[in-house]
Design a protein around this motif. Structure first.
Motif, PDB file in Angstrom:
ATOM      1  N   LEU A   5       0.645  -1.026   0.048  1.00  0.00           N
ATOM      2  CA  LEU A   5      -0.060  -0.045  -0.009  1.00  0.00           C
ATOM      3  C   LEU A   5       0.931   1.263   0.032  1.00  0.00           C
ATOM      4  O   LEU A   5       0.556   2.326  -0.731  1.00  0.00           O
ATOM      5  N   ILE A   6       2.065   1.313   0.765  1.00  0.00           N
ATOM      6  CA  ILE A   6       2.839   2.556   0.950  1.00  0.00           C
ATOM      7  C   ILE A   6       3.535   2.510  -0.777  1.00  0.00           C
ATOM      8  O   ILE A   6       3.505   3.599  -1.193  1.00  0.00           O
ATOM      9  N   THR A   7       3.911   1.442  -1.121  1.00  0.00           N
ATOM     10  CA  THR A   7       4.514   1.549  -2.523  1.00  0.00           C
ATOM     11  C   THR A   7       3.447   2.128  -3.225  1.00  0.00           C
ATOM     12  O   THR A   7       3.944   2.826  -4.274  1.00  0.00           O
ATOM     13  N   LEU A   8       2.308   1.616  -3.386  1.00  0.00           N
ATOM     14  CA  LEU A   8       1.194   1.960  -4.271  1.00  0.00           C
ATOM     15  C   LEU A   8       0.826   3.496  -4.235  1.00  0.00           C
ATOM     16  O   LEU A   8       0.843   4.407  -5.178  1.00  0.00           O
ATOM     17  N   THR A   9       0.937   3.914  -3.153  1.00  0.00           N
ATOM     18  CA  THR A   9       0.710   5.327  -2.721  1.00  0.00           C
ATOM     19  C   THR A   9       1.913   6.310  -3.355  1.00  0.00           C
ATOM     20  O   THR A   9       1.531   7.413  -4.021  1.00  0.00           O
ATOM     21  N   ILE A  10       2.909   5.920  -2.979  1.00  0.00           N
ATOM     22  CA  ILE A  10       4.119   6.663  -3.518  1.00  0.00           C
ATOM     23  C   ILE A  10       4.019   6.529  -5.010  1.00  0.00           C
ATOM     24  O   ILE A  10       4.167   7.681  -5.698  1.00  0.00           O
ATOM     25  N   LEU A  82       6.593   7.600   7.728  1.00  0.00           N
ATOM     26  CA  LEU A  82       7.457   7.509   8.790  1.00  0.00           C
ATOM     27  C   LEU A  82       6.443   6.492   9.609  1.00  0.00           C
ATOM     28  O   LEU A  82       7.024   5.487  10.365  1.00  0.00           O
ATOM     29  N   ASP A  83       5.399   6.636   9.998  1.00  0.00           N
ATOM     30  CA  ASP A  83       4.454   5.992  10.736  1.00  0.00           C
ATOM     31  C   ASP A  83       4.521   4.568  10.114  1.00  0.00           C
ATOM     32  O   ASP A  83       4.532   3.507  11.102  1.00  0.00           O
ATOM     33  N   GLY A  84       4.294   4.006   8.804  1.00  0.00           N
ATOM     34  CA  GLY A  84       4.250   2.891   8.357  1.00  0.00           C
ATOM     35  C   GLY A  84       5.623   2.185   8.670  1.00  0.00           C
ATOM     36  O   GLY A  84       5.647   0.826   9.081  1.00  0.00           O
ATOM     37  N   VAL A  85       6.821   2.806   8.376  1.00  0.00           N
ATOM     38  CA  VAL A  85       7.991   2.165   8.487  1.00  0.00           C
ATOM     39  C   VAL A  85       8.063   1.892  10.028  1.00  0.00           C
ATOM     40  O   VAL A  85       8.523   0.778  10.343  1.00  0.00           O
ATOM     41  N   LEU A  86       7.705   2.877  11.109  1.00  0.00           N
ATOM     42  CA  LEU A  86       7.855   2.463  12.387  1.00  0.00           C
ATOM     43  C   LEU A  86       7.207   1.333  13.008  1.00  0.00           C
ATOM     44  O   LEU A  86       7.508   0.620  13.896  1.00  0.00           O
ATOM     45  N   ALA A  87       5.702   1.387  12.259  1.00  0.00           N
ATOM     46  CA  ALA A  87       4.755   0.172  12.815  1.00  0.00           C
ATOM     47  C   ALA A  87       5.692  -1.318  12.131  1.00  0.00           C
ATOM     48  O   ALA A  87       5.521  -2.282  13.044  1.00  0.00           O
ATOM     49  N   GLU A  88       6.369  -1.120  10.964  1.00  0.00           N
ATOM     50  CA  GLU A  88       6.787  -2.461  10.591  1.00  0.00           C
ATOM     51  C   GLU A  88       7.982  -2.812  11.329  1.00  0.00           C
ATOM     52  O   GLU A  88       8.222  -4.071  11.612  1.00  0.00           O
ATOM     53  N   MET A  89       8.881  -1.934  11.884  1.00  0.00           N
ATOM     54  CA  MET A  89       9.834  -2.073  12.664  1.00  0.00           C
ATOM     55  C   MET A  89       9.583  -2.675  14.070  1.00  0.00           C
ATOM     56  O   MET A  89      10.158  -3.435  14.792  1.00  0.00           O
ATOM     57  N   ARG A  90       8.548  -1.957  14.584  1.00  0.00           N
ATOM     58  CA  ARG A  90       7.699  -2.500  15.786  1.00  0.00           C
ATOM     59  C   ARG A  90       7.550  -3.860  15.620  1.00  0.00           C
ATOM     60  O   ARG A  90       7.467  -4.684  16.644  1.00  0.00           O
TER      61      ARG A  90
END
Length: 113
Positions: A5-10, A82-90
Protein backbone atom coordinates in the motif's frame (compact mmCIF):
# COMPACT_ATOMS: atom_id res chain seq x y z
CA UNK A 1 0.33 -5.78 2.55
CA UNK A 2 1.21 -2.50 4.22
CA UNK A 3 4.44 -2.28 2.23
CA UNK A 4 2.41 -2.79 -0.95
CA UNK A 5 0.00 0.00 0.00
CA UNK A 6 2.84 2.40 0.79
CA UNK A 7 4.53 1.57 -2.52
CA UNK A 8 1.27 2.00 -4.39
CA UNK A 9 0.66 5.35 -2.68
CA UNK A 10 4.12 6.60 -3.59
CA UNK A 11 3.73 5.47 -7.20
CA UNK A 12 0.32 7.11 -7.52
CA UNK A 13 1.58 10.34 -5.92
CA UNK A 14 4.54 10.40 -8.32
CA UNK A 15 2.27 9.74 -11.28
CA UNK A 16 -0.14 12.47 -10.20
CA UNK A 17 2.74 14.85 -9.61
CA UNK A 18 4.36 14.17 -12.98
CA UNK A 19 1.08 14.65 -14.83
CA UNK A 20 0.31 17.91 -13.08
CA UNK A 21 3.88 19.11 -13.61
CA UNK A 22 3.62 18.35 -17.30
CA UNK A 23 0.31 20.19 -17.42
CA UNK A 24 1.87 23.27 -15.81
CA UNK A 25 5.00 23.15 -17.97
CA UNK A 26 2.90 23.17 -21.14
CA UNK A 27 1.33 26.50 -20.27
CA UNK A 28 2.88 29.41 -22.14
CA UNK A 29 4.44 32.13 -20.04
CA UNK A 30 6.78 35.05 -20.62
CA UNK A 31 9.87 32.87 -20.41
CA UNK A 32 8.67 30.53 -23.15
CA UNK A 33 7.65 33.46 -25.35
CA UNK A 34 11.08 35.04 -24.91
CA UNK A 35 12.93 31.83 -25.78
CA UNK A 36 10.81 31.17 -28.87
CA UNK A 37 11.18 34.80 -29.92
CA UNK A 38 14.95 34.59 -29.55
CA UNK A 39 15.14 31.38 -31.60
CA UNK A 40 12.99 32.89 -34.35
CA UNK A 41 15.01 36.12 -34.36
CA UNK A 42 18.31 34.21 -34.49
CA UNK A 43 17.05 32.08 -37.37
CA UNK A 44 15.87 35.14 -39.31
CA UNK A 45 19.21 36.92 -38.72
CA UNK A 46 21.06 33.88 -40.03
CA UNK A 47 22.83 32.90 -36.80
CA UNK A 48 22.42 29.32 -35.72
CA UNK A 49 20.99 28.44 -32.34
CA UNK A 50 22.54 25.47 -30.56
CA UNK A 51 19.33 23.47 -30.27
CA UNK A 52 20.91 20.69 -28.24
CA UNK A 53 22.20 23.17 -25.65
CA UNK A 54 18.80 24.88 -25.57
CA UNK A 55 17.03 21.53 -25.02
CA UNK A 56 19.55 20.59 -22.33
CA UNK A 57 18.85 23.82 -20.45
CA UNK A 58 15.11 23.39 -20.79
CA UNK A 59 15.30 19.83 -19.46
CA UNK A 60 17.41 21.02 -16.53
CA UNK A 61 14.81 23.70 -15.79
CA UNK A 62 11.97 21.17 -15.88
CA UNK A 63 13.97 18.70 -13.75
CA UNK A 64 14.59 21.43 -11.18
CA UNK A 65 10.88 22.29 -11.05
CA UNK A 66 10.06 18.59 -10.72
CA UNK A 67 12.56 18.21 -7.86
CA UNK A 68 11.11 21.19 -6.00
CA UNK A 69 7.56 19.91 -6.33
CA UNK A 70 8.66 16.37 -5.35
CA UNK A 71 10.21 17.71 -2.18
CA UNK A 72 6.98 19.42 -1.19
CA UNK A 73 4.98 16.24 -1.84
CA UNK A 74 7.45 14.11 0.13
CA UNK A 75 7.32 16.66 2.95
CA UNK A 76 3.53 16.42 2.95
CA UNK A 77 3.43 12.61 3.08
CA UNK A 78 6.54 12.00 5.19
CA UNK A 79 4.68 11.58 8.52
CA UNK A 80 2.49 8.85 6.99
CA UNK A 81 5.48 7.08 5.46
CA UNK A 82 7.41 7.24 8.74
CA UNK A 83 4.43 5.91 10.70
CA UNK A 84 4.27 2.90 8.38
CA UNK A 85 7.99 2.24 8.68
CA UNK A 86 7.87 2.58 12.47
CA UNK A 87 4.93 0.16 12.71
CA UNK A 88 6.79 -2.35 10.57
CA UNK A 89 9.92 -2.02 12.73
CA UNK A 90 7.86 -2.53 15.90
CA UNK A 91 6.29 -5.70 14.45
CA UNK A 92 9.71 -7.06 13.53
CA UNK A 93 11.12 -6.25 16.99
CA UNK A 94 8.11 -7.89 18.67
CA UNK A 95 8.52 -10.99 16.53
CA UNK A 96 12.23 -11.27 17.38
CA UNK A 97 11.48 -10.78 21.08
CA UNK A 98 8.78 -13.45 20.98
CA UNK A 99 11.16 -15.88 19.29
CA UNK A 100 13.82 -15.13 21.89
CA UNK A 101 11.33 -15.86 24.69
CA UNK A 102 10.12 -19.09 23.08
CA UNK A 103 13.63 -20.38 22.31
CA UNK A 104 14.26 -23.58 24.21
CA UNK A 105 10.66 -23.97 25.37
CA UNK A 106 8.12 -26.60 24.42
CA UNK A 107 5.99 -24.07 22.58
CA UNK A 108 6.93 -23.85 18.96
CA UNK A 109 6.08 -21.04 16.57
CA UNK A 110 6.31 -21.28 12.79
CA UNK A 111 7.72 -17.75 12.59
CA UNK A 112 10.69 -18.66 14.75
CA UNK A 113 11.87 -21.62 12.71
Amino acid sequence: MKKYLITLTIILATLWFSLTSFMHSVKANEYNKAVVGHVIQSTVNGTNVDVSKLMEQELEKIAHQFALESISIIQQYLPTILDGVLAEMRLKADSEYKCALLKGSKIEDKECE
